[in-house]
Design a protein around this motif. Sequence first.
Motif, PDB file in Angstrom:
ATOM      1  N   LYS A 190      50.820 107.821  20.864  1.00 35.49           N
ATOM      2  CA  LYS A 190      51.070 109.008  20.043  1.00 35.49           C
ATOM      3  C   LYS A 190      52.326 109.737  20.514  1.00 35.49           C
ATOM      4  O   LYS A 190      53.125 110.202  19.695  1.00 35.49           O
ATOM      5  N   GLY A 191      52.543 109.821  21.809  1.00 35.56           N
ATOM      6  CA  GLY A 191      53.743 110.474  22.325  1.00 35.56           C
ATOM      7  C   GLY A 191      55.018 109.786  21.879  1.00 35.56           C
ATOM      8  O   GLY A 191      56.008 110.441  21.515  1.00 35.56           O
ATOM      9  N   VAL A 192      55.009 108.460  21.881  1.00 40.36           N
ATOM     10  CA  VAL A 192      56.184 107.710  21.430  1.00 40.36           C
ATOM     11  C   VAL A 192      56.380 107.893  19.929  1.00 40.36           C
ATOM     12  O   VAL A 192      57.512 108.070  19.459  1.00 40.36           O
ATOM     13  N   VAL A 193      55.287 107.885  19.164  1.00 45.45           N
ATOM     14  CA  VAL A 193      55.386 108.121  17.714  1.00 45.45           C
ATOM     15  C   VAL A 193      55.996 109.490  17.442  1.00 45.45           C
ATOM     16  O   VAL A 193      56.885 109.632  16.578  1.00 45.45           O
ATOM     17  N   ASP A 194      55.551 110.500  18.159  1.00 44.33           N
ATOM     18  CA  ASP A 194      56.093 111.845  17.970  1.00 44.33           C
ATOM     19  C   ASP A 194      57.592 111.875  18.266  1.00 44.33           C
ATOM     20  O   ASP A 194      58.367 112.504  17.542  1.00 44.33           O
ATOM     21  N   ALA A 195      58.009 111.205  19.343  1.00 40.43           N
ATOM     22  CA  ALA A 195      59.433 111.176  19.697  1.00 40.43           C
ATOM     23  C   ALA A 195      60.248 110.464  18.618  1.00 40.43           C
ATOM     24  O   ALA A 195      61.311 110.945  18.208  1.00 40.43           O
ATOM     25  N   ASN A 217      50.223 112.705  32.012  1.00 32.24           N
ATOM     26  CA  ASN A 217      50.262 111.405  31.329  1.00 32.24           C
ATOM     27  C   ASN A 217      50.728 111.517  29.879  1.00 32.24           C
ATOM     28  O   ASN A 217      50.327 110.735  29.031  1.00 32.24           O
ATOM     29  N   GLU A 218      51.580 112.497  29.618  1.00 29.37           N
ATOM     30  CA  GLU A 218      52.192 112.619  28.303  1.00 29.37           C
ATOM     31  C   GLU A 218      53.460 111.767  28.298  1.00 29.37           C
ATOM     32  O   GLU A 218      54.258 111.815  29.233  1.00 29.37           O
ATOM     33  N   ALA A 219      53.645 110.990  27.223  1.00 34.92           N
ATOM     34  CA  ALA A 219      54.774 110.069  27.141  1.00 34.92           C
ATOM     35  C   ALA A 219      56.042 110.770  26.679  1.00 34.92           C
ATOM     36  O   ALA A 219      56.010 111.645  25.812  1.00 34.92           O
ATOM     37  N   GLU A 250      51.678  96.262  23.593  1.00 33.09           N
ATOM     38  CA  GLU A 250      51.793  96.141  25.048  1.00 33.09           C
ATOM     39  C   GLU A 250      50.926  97.176  25.759  1.00 33.09           C
ATOM     40  O   GLU A 250      50.287  96.868  26.774  1.00 33.09           O
ATOM     41  N   VAL A 251      50.894  98.388  25.252  1.00 36.51           N
ATOM     42  CA  VAL A 251      50.075  99.440  25.858  1.00 36.51           C
ATOM     43  C   VAL A 251      48.600  99.049  25.802  1.00 36.51           C
ATOM     44  O   VAL A 251      47.858  99.217  26.774  1.00 36.51           O
ATOM     45  N   ILE A 252      48.166  98.505  24.679  1.00 40.96           N
ATOM     46  CA  ILE A 252      46.764  98.102  24.519  1.00 40.96           C
ATOM     47  C   ILE A 252      46.436  96.914  25.419  1.00 40.96           C
ATOM     48  O   ILE A 252      45.403  96.876  26.072  1.00 40.96           O
TER      49      ILE A 252
END
Length: 148
Positions: free
Chosen positions: A5-10, A38-40, A93-95
Amino acid sequence: MNVIKGVVDALSYMHNDCFPPIVHRDISSKNVLLDLENEAHVSDFGTAKFLKPNSSNWAELAGTYGYVAPELAYTMKVTEKCDVYSFGVLALEVIKGKHPRDFISSISSSSLNLEIALNEMLDPRLPTPSHNVQDKLISIMEVAFMLR
Protein backbone atom coordinates in the motif's frame (compact mmCIF):
# COMPACT_ATOMS: atom_id res chain seq x y z
CA MET A 1 0.13 -5.51 2.77
CA ASN A 2 1.19 -2.19 4.31
CA VAL A 3 4.42 -2.20 2.28
CA ILE A 4 2.46 -2.75 -0.93
CA LYS A 5 0.00 0.00 0.00
CA GLY A 6 2.85 2.41 0.75
CA VAL A 7 4.37 1.86 -2.68
CA VAL A 8 0.95 2.27 -4.33
CA ASP A 9 0.46 5.57 -2.52
CA ALA A 10 3.90 6.80 -3.65
CA LEU A 11 3.25 5.80 -7.27
CA SER A 12 -0.18 7.40 -7.22
CA TYR A 13 1.36 10.64 -5.97
CA MET A 14 4.17 10.64 -8.56
CA HIS A 15 1.90 9.73 -11.48
CA ASN A 16 -1.25 11.69 -10.62
CA ASP A 17 -0.46 14.52 -8.20
CA CYS A 18 2.82 15.82 -9.62
CA PHE A 19 3.00 18.03 -12.69
CA PRO A 20 4.64 17.02 -14.81
CA PRO A 21 4.16 13.38 -13.73
CA ILE A 22 7.25 11.56 -12.50
CA VAL A 23 8.12 8.04 -13.66
CA HIS A 24 10.55 6.39 -11.25
CA ARG A 25 11.81 3.77 -13.76
CA ASP A 26 13.37 1.55 -11.07
CA ILE A 27 10.62 0.34 -8.74
CA SER A 28 12.23 -2.67 -7.07
CA SER A 29 12.74 -4.04 -3.58
CA LYS A 30 16.14 -2.37 -3.31
CA ASN A 31 14.45 1.01 -3.73
CA VAL A 32 11.80 0.62 -1.05
CA LEU A 33 12.84 1.70 2.42
CA LEU A 34 10.94 0.98 5.63
CA ASP A 35 10.83 3.46 8.50
CA LEU A 36 10.61 2.55 12.21
CA GLU A 37 6.85 1.91 11.88
CA ASN A 38 7.47 -0.34 8.83
CA GLU A 39 5.90 2.24 6.53
CA ALA A 40 7.24 1.98 2.97
CA HIS A 41 8.98 4.87 1.20
CA VAL A 42 10.18 4.82 -2.41
CA SER A 43 13.82 5.90 -2.74
CA ASP A 44 16.58 6.40 -5.34
CA PHE A 45 15.18 8.75 -7.95
CA GLY A 46 18.44 8.68 -9.92
CA THR A 47 16.73 7.19 -12.99
CA ALA A 48 13.44 9.07 -12.58
CA LYS A 49 12.07 11.01 -15.52
CA PHE A 50 9.61 13.88 -15.70
CA LEU A 51 7.04 13.15 -18.40
CA LYS A 52 6.82 16.05 -20.79
CA PRO A 53 3.30 16.83 -22.01
CA ASN A 54 2.90 16.55 -25.79
CA SER A 55 6.22 14.71 -26.13
CA SER A 56 7.13 11.15 -27.06
CA ASN A 57 9.16 10.70 -23.83
CA TRP A 58 11.74 8.38 -25.37
CA ALA A 59 14.68 7.41 -23.17
CA GLU A 60 17.44 4.90 -22.72
CA LEU A 61 16.64 1.67 -20.91
CA ALA A 62 16.87 2.06 -17.13
CA GLY A 63 15.84 -0.07 -14.19
CA THR A 64 16.65 -3.30 -12.43
CA TYR A 65 16.68 -6.55 -14.39
CA GLY A 66 13.59 -8.60 -13.57
CA TYR A 67 11.45 -5.53 -12.87
CA VAL A 68 11.64 -3.65 -16.19
CA ALA A 69 8.46 -3.73 -18.27
CA PRO A 70 9.04 -5.73 -21.47
CA GLU A 71 7.45 -3.06 -23.65
CA LEU A 72 10.00 -0.51 -22.42
CA ALA A 73 12.81 -2.71 -23.69
CA TYR A 74 11.16 -2.86 -27.13
CA THR A 75 9.78 0.66 -27.52
CA MET A 76 12.06 2.77 -25.25
CA LYS A 77 8.98 4.92 -24.57
CA VAL A 78 8.68 5.92 -20.92
CA THR A 79 5.16 5.98 -19.45
CA GLU A 80 3.62 5.44 -16.04
CA LYS A 81 2.93 1.88 -17.17
CA CYS A 82 6.63 1.12 -16.77
CA ASP A 83 6.35 1.73 -13.02
CA VAL A 84 3.05 -0.15 -12.82
CA TYR A 85 4.59 -3.30 -14.31
CA SER A 86 7.53 -3.06 -11.88
CA PHE A 87 5.07 -2.60 -9.02
CA GLY A 88 3.30 -5.86 -10.00
CA VAL A 89 6.59 -7.75 -9.77
CA LEU A 90 7.39 -6.04 -6.46
CA ALA A 91 3.97 -6.91 -4.99
CA LEU A 92 4.50 -10.59 -5.83
CA GLU A 93 8.01 -10.40 -4.34
CA VAL A 94 6.68 -8.98 -1.07
CA ILE A 95 4.15 -11.82 -0.81
CA LYS A 96 6.63 -14.53 -1.79
CA GLY A 97 9.63 -13.22 0.16
CA LYS A 98 11.86 -13.44 -2.93
CA HIS A 99 11.74 -12.40 -6.57
CA PRO A 100 8.95 -14.37 -8.32
CA ARG A 101 10.82 -14.96 -11.63
CA ASP A 102 10.32 -18.74 -11.75
CA PHE A 103 6.73 -18.49 -10.59
CA ILE A 104 5.87 -15.80 -13.16
CA SER A 105 7.38 -17.74 -16.05
CA SER A 106 5.71 -21.03 -15.06
CA ILE A 107 2.13 -19.79 -14.78
CA SER A 108 0.00 -18.30 -17.51
CA SER A 109 -2.51 -15.81 -16.16
CA SER A 110 -5.36 -17.48 -18.06
CA SER A 111 -4.88 -20.75 -16.16
CA LEU A 112 -4.09 -19.19 -12.80
CA ASN A 113 -6.02 -20.51 -9.80
CA LEU A 114 -5.17 -17.86 -7.24
CA GLU A 115 -6.09 -19.89 -4.16
CA ILE A 116 -3.65 -22.61 -5.17
CA ALA A 117 -1.18 -19.96 -6.27
CA LEU A 118 -1.42 -18.20 -2.90
CA ASN A 119 -0.25 -21.35 -1.11
CA GLU A 120 2.71 -21.56 -3.48
CA MET A 121 3.43 -17.84 -3.20
CA LEU A 122 3.37 -17.20 0.54
CA ASP A 123 6.71 -16.56 2.19
CA PRO A 124 7.27 -19.78 4.20
CA ARG A 125 9.17 -17.83 6.88
CA LEU A 126 5.98 -16.06 7.95
CA PRO A 127 3.04 -17.52 9.89
CA THR A 128 -0.04 -18.50 7.87
CA PRO A 129 -2.22 -15.40 7.51
CA SER A 130 -5.84 -15.25 8.66
CA HIS A 131 -8.59 -15.89 6.09
CA ASN A 132 -9.30 -12.16 5.94
CA VAL A 133 -5.64 -11.40 5.11
CA GLN A 134 -5.55 -14.30 2.64
CA ASP A 135 -8.51 -12.78 0.78
CA LYS A 136 -6.69 -9.44 0.59
CA LEU A 137 -3.51 -11.14 -0.62
CA ILE A 138 -5.47 -12.93 -3.35
CA SER A 139 -6.86 -9.55 -4.45
CA ILE A 140 -3.34 -8.11 -4.55
CA MET A 141 -2.12 -11.09 -6.58
CA GLU A 142 -5.01 -10.69 -9.04
CA VAL A 143 -3.99 -7.10 -9.63
CA ALA A 144 -0.29 -7.99 -9.81
CA PHE A 145 -0.92 -10.63 -12.46
CA MET A 146 -3.06 -8.23 -14.49
CA LEU A 147 -0.16 -5.75 -14.45
CA ARG A 148 2.49 -8.10 -15.72
